[in-house]
Design a protein around this motif. Structure first.
Motif, short mmCIF file in Angstrom:
data_model
loop_
_atom_site.label_atom_id
_atom_site.label_comp_id
_atom_site.label_asym_id
_atom_site.label_seq_id
_atom_site.Cartn_x
_atom_site.Cartn_y
_atom_site.Cartn_z
N MET B 84 0.83 -1.20 0.00
CA MET B 84 0.00 0.00 0.00
C MET B 84 0.87 1.26 0.00
N ILE B 227 -6.27 5.00 -2.54
CA ILE B 227 -6.29 3.83 -1.65
C ILE B 227 -7.31 2.80 -2.15
N LEU C 41 -13.94 3.83 -0.20
CA LEU C 41 -13.32 2.56 0.17
C LEU C 41 -14.35 1.46 0.39
N THR C 210 -10.02 -3.38 5.13
CA THR C 210 -9.01 -4.43 5.06
C THR C 210 -7.72 -3.94 5.71
N GLU C 212 -4.77 -3.70 4.50
CA GLU C 212 -4.00 -2.81 3.63
C GLU C 212 -4.66 -1.43 3.59
N GLU C 213 -5.99 -1.40 3.57
CA GLU C 213 -6.68 -0.10 3.59
C GLU C 213 -6.37 0.66 4.89
N THR C 215 -3.56 0.75 6.48
CA THR C 215 -2.29 1.47 6.30
C THR C 215 -2.51 2.68 5.41
N GLY C 216 -3.33 2.53 4.39
CA GLY C 216 -3.65 3.68 3.55
C GLY C 216 -4.29 4.80 4.37
N LEU C 217 -5.21 4.46 5.25
CA LEU C 217 -5.88 5.48 6.07
C LEU C 217 -4.91 6.08 7.09
N VAL C 219 -1.75 6.56 6.54
CA VAL C 219 -0.99 7.53 5.74
C VAL C 219 -1.81 8.80 5.55
N LEU C 220 -3.06 8.63 5.15
CA LEU C 220 -3.94 9.78 4.94
C LEU C 220 -4.02 10.66 6.19
#
Lengths: 275, 275, 275, 275
Positions: B84, B227, C41, C210, C212-213, C215-217, C219-220
């Motif tokens: 990711m 994402i 998402l 999920t 992986e999501e 980790t995306g959040l 980062v956001l």
């Protein structure tokens, strides 16, 4: 305040730069870039055999057309952000689990060899055991198989020949080949070769690099191709490359009314502006 | 040793984190993420009107299917390196000159407004002058035009309506609209709208952000879509996405013999192995 | 040619953009950025409770001064390459194994819960077993411990309270807390809390994302702080930030003569220029 | 569907990879990495003089201790995200306006030379004019000056000597030197040298590379040092490198009460949860 960093890679001393203790001015014109690459990572001047072998490794994955995701990603990137630096970083970021990362194979070989050393048994016996274990635990043996090349990856074969000729083919390289043989025999999948990235790992291990350095060198070796593709894309004048609609299967449930969706989700009707 | 850094963004004090002087524990659950975004950048709590307007800006470029290079680049990247973090960084790197960088428009408006302030003339007159200058120097006016939207970019229009309603439509916003009008009149290209990124710049300037912060906010606003696409790609199980050969026009002059090429380039025949 | 891509995130249809089937023009001003983030998402409009909880999560790690490697890396980067985009990508790349990646905790909880479902035993019993296994295999339980916070990470505690209040605290959240309790009891390390990133994972799992999501959040959620730091660095006018020599312990063996080094490595004396 | 891509860099043809038309198997062991780098970018086999000169350029900026922002950024990054790939991408992203980007100098020289060709005057006269223009418009002449090196940057000098010896010192190189001389004479700042990056641009232009390719090659040339530093950091076992508090001047206005701040910003007291 005590030093919070330590480094032995290079040092700048008034008006001199020293690379692993050598005066940079002497290195410019004094040895090849490949030799300096070895010096920076290993900390000593390489032998001619080591330079020839490292040169072969760095040539092994020079480029792979538009069949390498990082190259394609970089060309998309610079069509929107026409920057060589952004393009290179993009291509680097596509190196990982499924492409160009010999570090997995490097770690595998180091572990296998440690097992051999501890076992007191022959390389062949240990190789057979390792394959049996991997199969029972359903783990992948890294560095094997290629979508285009069957039985032999010619780039890997060439690399192997050079390493053998240069006298850089030791116990760990032999063990990995025995693992490969045990694997093809155990599975009957004789068409599966050691691939280019797997062989890079074997040879770079013989040259004394760590698994992480192997991935670094794999990135380095693909950079001239990456630069060439980015340059080609920039010179094409193509702006904002997209995926044409006819190549995409878009699917969505169309919702005509956001207000209805908000109401259904429990939002009060008069409060939408405060959400 | 004297301090070599200075920062007023946040501070960690024994067991408390302070964001622009506010206790982070109070912010969690105390205000929206959009409000915290304003607080972090502008250093003060926003008004309700500012939050509603910033929310609108952050919604303006949520996603753009596979017609945005960064999204496509990120999906290629994670098909090879299923990470990711690598995917997000890849998408970020496609933001630049040709997409999603409102900073150019931001700088343009600031320069135009400074010229207006110094001129002692009306906004209309200055706008006409600016367009005339740009045309004579053949420089582009940033933030205008869109490949799909003619006369009006509906997202930009919506953003404008909200900013006006919220009382965030000042002199600089008016000046940019006058520049747009002067441009379409001077060129007769009445179908060219202010695009979404141009309007983001206008509104973010009214909210007090610097041009560079505008680009940061544009990146932030596209991240949920990025994402989502990366997650979709990872869940698809697709490995090593490539460009199919039938979409590529490969051209090369085939050289059957490297030895001949080396000889022609002046390399001594017996020295090839030492190159 | 058949479609080689498929996507349900968004679609551009002549002059309309649809986000998960909703008209983007309606979303601008129609709901908060946090709500749109959920929509992109998860594919549906969130409830008010879900938006409040996601807002809390996105506020949980807003910034952490110069005690977060990615922030420092980004400030070094833009002192050399003054680009918001390069700075953001740099900060993103410092998210990983040791910081801000809730995906490890997310996968851990999913695995633990699957084990519970299969076991037919109580949550408490399964939690004790999981800790015993982890200790015997010497594997780390992710999401626990913090260098500054003992017994309780106040940000994590706040997040938990909100999720519980909003009715988003299910079986998986309970199981992870039981694992934490079993761990502190088994080891006697009662000062080890569930940290902020661990709690983000718990709550984001309850919200249906999920690993992986997550980790995306994460980062956001750090991006506003990252943008603020980069903006502060750019406005400082600082150029080419370095590590002062007094903070570094440089060590090298000085070699005065490259020629001698080459000779010792086996290079013929007269051939140096051809290396 | 018609081809949407075109490329002449490489091609994969059933079981062969061709690099600019040459069989990759022949290149492995057939020529140095430096020579392959030239082949990939320029599309032809280089002469021995070209390889020696390019080797010198690639050695010119091998490493610069912890005095290069990208190296420091990369070490911070991998202390949090222990990934060679993330570390390399981080270091690449610090290349830009203030470091290691010869493309500005490359464009400057190309523009200067075009002006010379169009002028019908001598190189000296044109150089003097260019400096006068730059001074009157207060624009910077790229490639000049270095914080450590006065009058001569020894790395640049060494590079120049090699290019001259190899017969790669043409009109454009001469013009840039004349611009440098005119600049030091006009300003009296005789201590300002042509720096290493400026000289890289001069020599790479003589070798036929575009300005953007120059930046690509500068990135390539620093990569061995970057890999060495990342490897050193990873092997140090250092986790989550931060800036020690005593090196930072943190400043903030402490606000004890978020509720008061919200009220002052115009938020209704009972509506905080809906913000």
């Amino acid at each position: 305040m005590t030093a919070s960093w330590s480094s032995s890679v290079s040092r700048v001393d008034s008006d001199k730069v020293f690379i692993r203790g050598y005066d940079l001015e002497q290195l410019i014109g004094g040895q090849s870039f490949t030799a300096s690459c070895f010096l920076l990572l290993r900390g000593r001047i390489p032998t001619p055999a080591e330079v020839r072998t490292l040169d072969a490794v760095l040539n092994a994955v020079l480029d792979y057309a538009l069949l390498k995701p990082g190259t394609v990603a970089a060309r998309y990137a610079v069509s929107a952000n026409p920057s060589m630096v952004a393009g290179i970083a993009t291509a680097v970021l596509s190196v990982g689990k499924f492409t160009l990362a010999p570090e997995d194979t490097g770690h595998f070989i180091l572990d296998a060899h440690a097992r051999y050393v501890a076992s007191g048994r022959s390389l062949e016996e240990v190789a057979v055991d390792i394959v049996a274990d991997a199969r029972s635990r359903k783990t992948r043996i890294p560095g094997l198989g290629h979508p285009r090349f069957k039985r032999v990856d010619p780039r890997a074969q060439r690399l192997r020949d050079i390493a053998v000729t240069e006298g850089l083919w030791g116990e760990r390289a032999q063990l990995y080949e025995l693992v490969h043989r045990a694997f093809t025999e155990a599975t009957g999948q004789h068409e599966i070769p050691i691939n280019d990235v797997g062989m890079m790992a074997v040879v770079l291990l013989e040259l004394g690099f760590t698994p992480e350095e192997m991935t670094g060198l794999a990135v380095l070796s693909t950079l001239p191709g990456v630069i060439a593709h980015i340059s080609e894309e920039l010179q094409s004048g193509r702006i904002i490359r997209v995926v044409p609609d006819e190549l995409v299967d878009y699917s969505d449930d169309r919702h005509d009314d956001l207000a209805a969706g908000l109401r259904d989700a429990g939002w009060p009707a008069d409060d939408n502006e405060h959400q």
